[in-house]
Design a protein around this motif. Structure first.
Motif, PDB file in Angstrom:
ATOM      1  N   ALA A 296       0.829  -1.211   0.000  1.00 52.28           N
ATOM      2  CA  ALA A 296       0.000   0.000   0.000  1.00 52.28           C
ATOM      3  C   ALA A 296       0.861   1.258   0.000  1.00 52.28           C
ATOM      4  CB  ALA A 296      -0.946  -0.001   1.202  1.00 52.28           C
ATOM      5  N   PHE A 297       1.917   1.264   0.812  1.00 52.08           N
ATOM      6  CA  PHE A 297       2.793   2.434   0.868  1.00 52.08           C
ATOM      7  C   PHE A 297       3.485   2.658  -0.462  1.00 52.08           C
ATOM      8  CE2 PHE A 297       7.062   4.142   1.244  1.00 52.08           C
ATOM      9  CZ  PHE A 297       6.790   5.385   1.796  1.00 52.08           C
ATOM     10  N   ILE A 298       4.049   1.600  -1.044  1.00 48.13           N
ATOM     11  CA  ILE A 298       4.799   1.731  -2.297  1.00 48.13           C
ATOM     12  C   ILE A 298       3.882   2.212  -3.426  1.00 48.13           C
ATOM     13  CG2 ILE A 298       6.049   0.416  -4.075  1.00 48.13           C
ATOM     14  CD1 ILE A 298       7.770   1.063  -1.632  1.00 48.13           C
ATOM     15  N   GLU A 299       2.686   1.641  -3.505  1.00 41.82           N
ATOM     16  CA  GLU A 299       1.758   2.075  -4.556  1.00 41.82           C
ATOM     17  C   GLU A 299       1.385   3.546  -4.375  1.00 41.82           C
ATOM     18  OE1 GLU A 299      -2.595   1.150  -6.516  1.00 41.82           O
ATOM     19  OE2 GLU A 299      -1.686  -0.375  -5.231  1.00 41.82           O
ATOM     20  N   LYS A 300       1.111   3.946  -3.141  1.00 43.67           N
ATOM     21  CA  LYS A 300       0.768   5.351  -2.876  1.00 43.67           C
ATOM     22  C   LYS A 300       1.935   6.268  -3.246  1.00 43.67           C
ATOM     23  CE  LYS A 300      -0.840   8.453   0.732  1.00 43.67           C
ATOM     24  NZ  LYS A 300      -1.243   8.603   2.129  1.00 43.67           N
ATOM     25  N   MET A 301       3.156   5.870  -2.934  1.00 44.48           N
ATOM     26  CA  MET A 301       4.329   6.679  -3.249  1.00 44.48           C
ATOM     27  C   MET A 301       4.461   6.877  -4.766  1.00 44.48           C
ATOM     28  SD  MET A 301       8.311   6.125  -2.140  1.00 44.48           S
ATOM     29  CE  MET A 301       8.526   4.604  -3.072  1.00 44.48           C
ATOM     30  N   TYR A 302       4.302   5.791  -5.515  1.00 49.66           N
ATOM     31  CA  TYR A 302       4.436   5.899  -6.969  1.00 49.66           C
ATOM     32  C   TYR A 302       3.297   6.705  -7.598  1.00 49.66           C
ATOM     33  CZ  TYR A 302       8.555   3.040  -7.667  1.00 49.66           C
ATOM     34  OH  TYR A 302       9.846   2.589  -7.675  1.00 49.66           O
ATOM     35  N   ARG A 303       2.082   6.483  -7.138  1.00 50.68           N
ATOM     36  CA  ARG A 303       0.937   7.171  -7.744  1.00 50.68           C
ATOM     37  C   ARG A 303       0.838   8.629  -7.295  1.00 50.68           C
ATOM     38  NH1 ARG A 303      -3.117   4.247 -10.326  1.00 50.68           N
ATOM     39  NH2 ARG A 303      -2.819   2.012 -10.348  1.00 50.68           N
ATOM     40  N   GLU A 304       0.962   8.870  -5.992  1.00 46.81           N
ATOM     41  CA  GLU A 304       0.735  10.221  -5.479  1.00 46.81           C
ATOM     42  C   GLU A 304       2.000  11.077  -5.476  1.00 46.81           C
ATOM     43  OE1 GLU A 304      -1.399  10.106  -1.768  1.00 46.81           O
ATOM     44  OE2 GLU A 304      -2.902   8.728  -2.588  1.00 46.81           O
ATOM     45  N   GLU A 305       3.086  10.556  -4.950  1.00 47.38           N
ATOM     46  CA  GLU A 305       4.310  11.353  -4.861  1.00 47.38           C
ATOM     47  C   GLU A 305       5.004  11.487  -6.213  1.00 47.38           C
ATOM     48  OE1 GLU A 305       7.414  13.687  -3.428  1.00 47.38           O
ATOM     49  OE2 GLU A 305       5.428  13.286  -2.626  1.00 47.38           O
ATOM     50  N   LEU A 306       5.105  10.393  -6.960  1.00 52.85           N
ATOM     51  CA  LEU A 306       5.813  10.431  -8.237  1.00 52.85           C
ATOM     52  C   LEU A 306       4.882  10.686  -9.425  1.00 52.85           C
ATOM     53  CD1 LEU A 306       8.336   7.498  -7.678  1.00 52.85           C
ATOM     54  CD2 LEU A 306       8.696   9.957  -7.318  1.00 52.85           C
ATOM     55  N   GLY A 307       3.580  10.619  -9.211  1.00 55.36           N
ATOM     56  CA  GLY A 307       2.626  10.944 -10.262  1.00 55.36           C
ATOM     57  C   GLY A 307       2.532   9.938 -11.397  1.00 55.36           C
ATOM     58  N   TYR A 308       2.796   8.679 -11.101  1.00 54.49           N
ATOM     59  CA  TYR A 308       2.702   7.650 -12.136  1.00 54.49           C
ATOM     60  C   TYR A 308       1.251   7.458 -12.551  1.00 54.49           C
ATOM     61  CZ  TYR A 308       7.543   5.961 -12.024  1.00 54.49           C
ATOM     62  OH  TYR A 308       8.890   5.851 -12.155  1.00 54.49           O
ATOM     63  N   ARG A 309       1.024   7.226 -13.836  1.00 53.37           N
ATOM     64  CA  ARG A 309      -0.321   6.961 -14.350  1.00 53.37           C
ATOM     65  C   ARG A 309      -0.815   5.612 -13.850  1.00 53.37           C
ATOM     66  NH1 ARG A 309       2.591   7.859 -18.932  1.00 53.37           N
ATOM     67  NH2 ARG A 309       2.023   5.832 -19.795  1.00 53.37           N
TER      68      ARG A 309
ATOM     69  N   TYR B  77       0.532   1.923 -11.422  1.00 54.80           N
ATOM     70  CA  TYR B  77       1.498   1.145 -10.648  1.00 54.80           C
ATOM     71  C   TYR B  77       0.758  -0.087 -10.156  1.00 54.80           C
ATOM     72  CZ  TYR B  77       4.987  -0.412  -7.351  1.00 54.80           C
ATOM     73  OH  TYR B  77       5.918  -1.171  -6.703  1.00 54.80           O
ATOM     74  N   GLU B  78       1.143  -1.241 -10.678  1.00 49.86           N
ATOM     75  CA  GLU B  78       0.454  -2.475 -10.301  1.00 49.86           C
ATOM     76  C   GLU B  78       1.466  -3.565  -9.964  1.00 49.86           C
ATOM     77  OE1 GLU B  78      -2.307  -5.938 -12.294  1.00 49.86           O
ATOM     78  OE2 GLU B  78      -2.348  -3.944 -13.191  1.00 49.86           O
ATOM     79  N   ILE B  79       1.347  -4.103  -8.765  1.00 47.32           N
ATOM     80  CA  ILE B  79       2.202  -5.215  -8.360  1.00 47.32           C
ATOM     81  C   ILE B  79       1.606  -6.490  -8.952  1.00 47.32           C
ATOM     82  CG2 ILE B  79       3.070  -6.572  -6.420  1.00 47.32           C
ATOM     83  CD1 ILE B  79       2.994  -3.947  -4.768  1.00 47.32           C
ATOM     84  N   ARG B  80       2.356  -7.129  -9.835  1.00 39.62           N
ATOM     85  CA  ARG B  80       1.903  -8.377 -10.443  1.00 39.62           C
ATOM     86  C   ARG B  80       2.160  -9.555  -9.528  1.00 39.62           C
ATOM     87  NH1 ARG B  80       5.256  -9.614 -14.696  1.00 39.62           N
ATOM     88  NH2 ARG B  80       6.453  -7.718 -14.478  1.00 39.62           N
ATOM     89  N   GLU B  81       3.279  -9.485  -8.815  1.00 41.49           N
ATOM     90  CA  GLU B  81       3.688 -10.608  -7.970  1.00 41.49           C
ATOM     91  C   GLU B  81       4.663 -10.079  -6.916  1.00 41.49           C
ATOM     92  OE1 GLU B  81       6.343 -14.521  -8.898  1.00 41.49           O
ATOM     93  OE2 GLU B  81       4.899 -13.933 -10.435  1.00 41.49           O
TER      94      GLU B  81
END
Length: 157
Positions: A25-38, A40-44
């Motif tokens: 949850a933290f990593i996804e939030k960092m990539y989407r909100e802080e880095l502005g990625y369109r 970010y999906e963890i496949r595995e």
């Protein structure tokens, strides 16, 4: 080929760093909100490996900009504490290489130094140096932002 080292101090110990690094949850939030990625999906993800699909909003030449995404795979070698990763782009996958390692060195009981050894290689005639420079600039900026974001998050706990 561009080879470079990125170093940042993060306000936490090694255990706190790795706990946050593996927090989906933290990593996804960092990539989407802080880095502005369109996207970010963890496949595995396991205790030592992670595979993700991500779509950064990087400033890239022409048609690459809107269709560009990455598939990243990484593995932590527990004994050495080294994270090895490789990102494969959706465009020109056979002509662009992004990979590296990350390790931590303790500074004190409350701080670590995150050290990234990165490589960017583009074998696209005419624009290879432009692509390598663009990727290096983006990676340096993002690593700096993630270090600040992690330190800020940990200081609020």
């Amino acid at each position: 080929m561009a080879k470079f080292v990125i170093t940042h101090e993060i306000k936490c110990n090694k255990e706190q760093f790795w706990k946050l690094f593996w927090d989906k949850a933290f990593i996804e939030k960092m990539y989407r909100e802080e880095l502005g990625y369109r996207a970010y999906e963890i496949r595995e993800q396991s205790e030592t490996e992670r595979k993700v699909d991500l779509a950064p909003n990087w400033s890239l030449p022409g048609p690459m900009r809107s269709r560009f995404s990455l598939s990243e795979e990484g593995e932590l070698t527990r004994g050495s504490g080294i994270w090895r990763w490789r990102a494969t782009p959706s465009i020109l996958a056979d002509k662009i290489r992004l990979d590296g390692t990350m390790r931590l060195e303790p500074i004190s009981s409350t701080s670590v130094r995150r050290i990234g050894d990165l490589q960017v290689e583009a074998t696209v005639p005419i624009v290879d140096l432009l692509l390598e420079s663009s990727f290096e600039t983006r990676l340096r900026a993002e690593w700096s932002r993630t270090a600040s974001y992690m330190s800020k998050h940990l200081s609020m706990k």
